[in-house]
Design a protein around this motif. Structure first.
Motif, PDB file in Angstrom:
ATOM      1  N   PHE A 162      19.766  75.330  25.831  1.00 31.29           N
ATOM      2  CA  PHE A 162      20.883  75.770  26.670  1.00 31.29           C
ATOM      3  C   PHE A 162      22.189  75.628  25.898  1.00 31.29           C
ATOM      4  CE2 PHE A 162      19.011  74.792  31.166  1.00 31.29           C
ATOM      5  CZ  PHE A 162      17.860  75.494  30.837  1.00 31.29           C
ATOM      6  N   THR A 163      23.104  76.551  26.152  1.00 30.68           N
ATOM      7  CA  THR A 163      24.429  76.503  25.548  1.00 30.68           C
ATOM      8  C   THR A 163      25.487  76.758  26.603  1.00 30.68           C
ATOM      9  OG1 THR A 163      23.563  77.312  23.434  1.00 30.68           O
ATOM     10  CG2 THR A 163      25.943  77.413  23.752  1.00 30.68           C
ATOM     11  N   ILE A 164      26.451  75.853  26.697  1.00 27.13           N
ATOM     12  CA  ILE A 164      27.546  76.020  27.658  1.00 27.13           C
ATOM     13  C   ILE A 164      28.788  76.501  26.909  1.00 27.13           C
ATOM     14  CG2 ILE A 164      28.363  73.629  27.470  1.00 27.13           C
ATOM     15  CD1 ILE A 164      28.860  73.702  30.526  1.00 27.13           C
ATOM     16  N   SER A 165      29.553  77.348  27.565  1.00 24.37           N
ATOM     17  CA  SER A 165      30.797  77.833  26.975  1.00 24.37           C
ATOM     18  C   SER A 165      31.774  78.163  28.098  1.00 24.37           C
ATOM     19  CB  SER A 165      30.546  79.067  26.096  1.00 24.37           C
ATOM     20  OG  SER A 165      30.009  80.133  26.871  1.00 24.37           O
ATOM     21  N   ARG A 166      33.039  78.293  27.749  1.00 24.25           N
ATOM     22  CA  ARG A 166      34.030  78.643  28.765  1.00 24.25           C
ATOM     23  C   ARG A 166      35.009  79.658  28.209  1.00 24.25           C
ATOM     24  NH1 ARG A 166      36.602  73.411  30.941  1.00 24.25           N
ATOM     25  NH2 ARG A 166      38.033  74.842  32.012  1.00 24.25           N
ATOM     26  N   ASP A 167      35.446  80.520  29.096  1.00 25.71           N
ATOM     27  CA  ASP A 167      36.457  81.519  28.769  1.00 25.71           C
ATOM     28  C   ASP A 167      37.625  81.258  29.710  1.00 25.71           C
ATOM     29  OD1 ASP A 167      38.080  83.746  28.509  1.00 25.71           O
ATOM     30  OD2 ASP A 167      36.420  85.133  28.298  1.00 25.71           O
ATOM     31  N   ASN A 168      38.617  80.549  29.215  1.00 23.44           N
ATOM     32  CA  ASN A 168      39.727  80.164  30.080  1.00 23.44           C
ATOM     33  C   ASN A 168      40.561  81.361  30.532  1.00 23.44           C
ATOM     34  OD1 ASN A 168      38.997  77.503  30.123  1.00 23.44           O
ATOM     35  ND2 ASN A 168      40.513  76.819  28.629  1.00 23.44           N
ATOM     36  N   THR A 208      34.412  69.656  23.655  1.00 25.00           N
ATOM     37  CA  THR A 208      33.316  68.697  23.846  1.00 25.00           C
ATOM     38  C   THR A 208      32.316  69.267  24.832  1.00 25.00           C
ATOM     39  OG1 THR A 208      34.794  66.820  23.460  1.00 25.00           O
ATOM     40  CG2 THR A 208      32.706  66.379  24.588  1.00 25.00           C
ATOM     41  N   THR A 209      31.050  69.186  24.452  1.00 26.91           N
ATOM     42  CA  THR A 209      29.977  69.621  25.344  1.00 26.91           C
ATOM     43  C   THR A 209      28.903  68.551  25.404  1.00 26.91           C
ATOM     44  OG1 THR A 209      28.889  70.809  23.523  1.00 26.91           O
ATOM     45  CG2 THR A 209      30.347  72.086  24.935  1.00 26.91           C
ATOM     46  N   TYR A 210      28.312  68.398  26.558  1.00 24.04           N
ATOM     47  CA  TYR A 210      27.211  67.472  26.768  1.00 24.04           C
ATOM     48  C   TYR A 210      26.005  68.261  27.272  1.00 24.04           C
ATOM     49  CZ  TYR A 210      30.421  63.395  26.850  1.00 24.04           C
ATOM     50  OH  TYR A 210      31.343  62.409  26.541  1.00 24.04           O
ATOM     51  N   TYR A 211      24.815  67.783  26.890  1.00 24.74           N
ATOM     52  CA  TYR A 211      23.580  68.379  27.368  1.00 24.74           C
ATOM     53  C   TYR A 211      22.598  67.284  27.737  1.00 24.74           C
ATOM     54  CZ  TYR A 211      25.386  72.639  25.225  1.00 24.74           C
ATOM     55  OH  TYR A 211      26.163  73.717  24.883  1.00 24.74           O
ATOM     56  N   ALA A 212      21.838  67.536  28.789  1.00 20.67           N
ATOM     57  CA  ALA A 212      20.715  66.662  29.093  1.00 20.67           C
ATOM     58  C   ALA A 212      19.674  66.809  27.995  1.00 20.67           C
ATOM     59  CB  ALA A 212      20.119  67.034  30.446  1.00 20.67           C
ATOM     60  N   ASP A 213      18.952  65.736  27.729  1.00 22.76           N
ATOM     61  CA  ASP A 213      17.933  65.785  26.677  1.00 22.76           C
ATOM     62  C   ASP A 213      16.916  66.898  26.931  1.00 22.76           C
ATOM     63  OD1 ASP A 213      17.745  62.174  26.135  1.00 22.76           O
ATOM     64  OD2 ASP A 213      19.106  63.695  25.324  1.00 22.76           O
ATOM     65  N   SER A 214      16.646  67.160  28.196  1.00 21.46           N
ATOM     66  CA  SER A 214      15.622  68.143  28.553  1.00 21.46           C
ATOM     67  C   SER A 214      16.018  69.579  28.206  1.00 21.46           C
ATOM     68  CB  SER A 214      15.306  68.042  30.045  1.00 21.46           C
ATOM     69  OG  SER A 214      16.474  68.254  30.816  1.00 21.46           O
TER      70      SER A 214
END
Length: 124
Positions: A68-74, A57-63
């Protein structure tokens, strides 16, 4: 010792890109959602993006949606924020933060650990 360290900020021209990194240590990374916030001079802190503990699950501000893209490398205990099509209004100090839960929110409540921030300046 719990620690979050941001990197990747800098000066970029309008339309350019940057990738921010948030490296974490001192806690079991995979159980917690991670958020990115920013604060521009004279403005309130704004939630930019969040990724859940699972990464599903990812959330982004409307702006920033679509830019923008969020990701994670555990495996690396690192969260990334890829920022494209930057414009001057994106200029701010960007902070990553660990939420106390595995689920996301763009509100600051529930974030219990913060990095020191990295400056992003968009200017020609």
């Amino acid at each position: 010792q719990l620690q979050l360290v941001e990197s990747g900020g800098g000066l970029v021209q309008p339309g350019g890109s940057l990738r921010l990194s948030c490296a974490a240590s001192g806690f079991t990374w995979r159980y917690f959602a991670i958020g990115w916030f920013r604060q521009a001079p004279g403005k309130e802190r704004e939630g930019v993006s969040c990724i859940s503990a699972s990464g599903e699950t990812t959330y982004y501000a409307d702006s920033v949606k679509g830019r923008f893209t969020i990701s994670r490398d555990n495996a690396k205990n690192t969260v990334y924020l890829q920022m494209n099509s930057l414009n001057p209004v994106d200029t701010a100090i960007y902070y990553c933060a660990r939420r106390a839960y595995g689920t996301c929110s763009l509100g600051a409540i529930g974030y219990t650990a913060w990095g020191q921030g990295t400056q992003v300046t968009v200017s020609s």
